[in-house]
Scaffold this active site. Structure first.
Site, PDB file in Angstrom:
ATOM      1  CD  GLU A  60      43.258 -92.290  26.907  1.00  0.00           C
ATOM      2  OE1 GLU A  60      42.607 -93.235  26.413  1.00  0.00           O
ATOM      3  OE2 GLU A  60      43.155 -91.117  26.504  1.00  0.00           O
ATOM      4  CG  HIS A  62      47.206 -89.324  24.731  1.00  0.00           C
ATOM      5  ND1 HIS A  62      47.132 -88.033  25.160  1.00  0.00           N
ATOM      6  CD2 HIS A  62      46.081 -89.941  25.194  1.00  0.00           C
ATOM      7  CE1 HIS A  62      45.998 -87.863  25.826  1.00  0.00           C
ATOM      8  NE2 HIS A  62      45.348 -89.007  25.881  1.00  0.00           N
ATOM      9  CG  HIS A  66      42.925 -84.874  27.121  1.00  0.00           C
ATOM     10  ND1 HIS A  66      42.502 -85.049  25.837  1.00  0.00           N
ATOM     11  CD2 HIS A  66      43.232 -86.117  27.565  1.00  0.00           C
ATOM     12  CE1 HIS A  66      42.555 -86.331  25.529  1.00  0.00           C
ATOM     13  NE2 HIS A  66      43.006 -86.998  26.552  1.00  0.00           N
ATOM     14  CG  HIS A 100      44.633 -89.080  31.045  1.00  0.00           C
ATOM     15  ND1 HIS A 100      45.794 -89.043  30.319  1.00  0.00           N
ATOM     16  CD2 HIS A 100      43.618 -89.158  30.137  1.00  0.00           C
ATOM     17  CE1 HIS A 100      45.498 -89.086  29.024  1.00  0.00           C
ATOM     18  NE2 HIS A 100      44.186 -89.166  28.883  1.00  0.00           N
ATOM     19  CB  CYS A 114      37.585 -84.009  26.887  1.00  0.00           C
ATOM     20  SG  CYS A 114      39.326 -84.361  26.541  1.00  0.00           S
TER      21      CYS A 114
HETATM   22 MN    MN Z   1      43.322 -89.179  26.857  1.00  0.00          MN
END
Ligand code: MN
Length: 149
Positions: A60, A62, A66, A100, A114
């Site tokens: 994914e 975005h 993170h 990732h 995370c």
């Molecule tokens: Mn993610």
């Protein structure tokens, strides 16, 4: 306040273990536990993910970022255009819009913390063109093919 870690249950006091995501097709054998959720005035969530042996998180990207710290075991992470071995103690920053995916493909579980913003956008998953583009890197192509074995 202290949330004691319950070693025998692999979880913390009053923390629920969730299945990672609702869509079962895009990941394998991952759980999610939320340890801190916007406590005090810190607008962050602090989560623990555990990928069982042979499992993987979704591929994914975005806008939100993170911070990841590997807590248990070992595996590989696809990060942008590369694939990297990771194990206990490694710290990983995932940039905005960087692809990732985490895999427990070293014969071990892969458990990691995370940190994310509480307010964040939804992940998006690769289109066919984006996948083809990712696959133009041979390490990434091998990483993506290995899950089919
Ligand atoms: Mn993610």
């Amino acid at each position: 306040m202290i949330k004691k870690f319950q070693k025998n249950k692999n979880t913390w006091d009053n923390v629920t273990t969730h299945i990672y995501k609702k869509n079962p097709d895009i990941f394998k054998d991952v759980t999610r536990q939320v340890l801190f959720d916007g406590a005090f005035d810190l607008p962050i969530q602090f989560r623990y993910f555990q990928v069982e042996k042979g499992g993987y998180s979704s591929l994914e990207h975005h806008e939100h970022t993170h911070f990841v710290v590997i807590y248990k075991g070992a595996g590989h992470v696809l990060l942008g255009n590369g694939v990297y071995e990771v194990s206990e103690g490694d710290c990983i920053t995932i940039d905005s819009w960087q692809w990732h995916q985490f895999r427990a493909d070293k014969g071990s579980i892969l458990g990691f913390f995370c940190i994310v913003n509480v307010e964040r956008d939804r992940p998006s998953y690769p289109s066919k063109d984006e996948l083809d583009n990712l696959r133009s890197n041979k390490d990434v192509a091998k990483f993506l093919d290995d899950k089919l074995k």
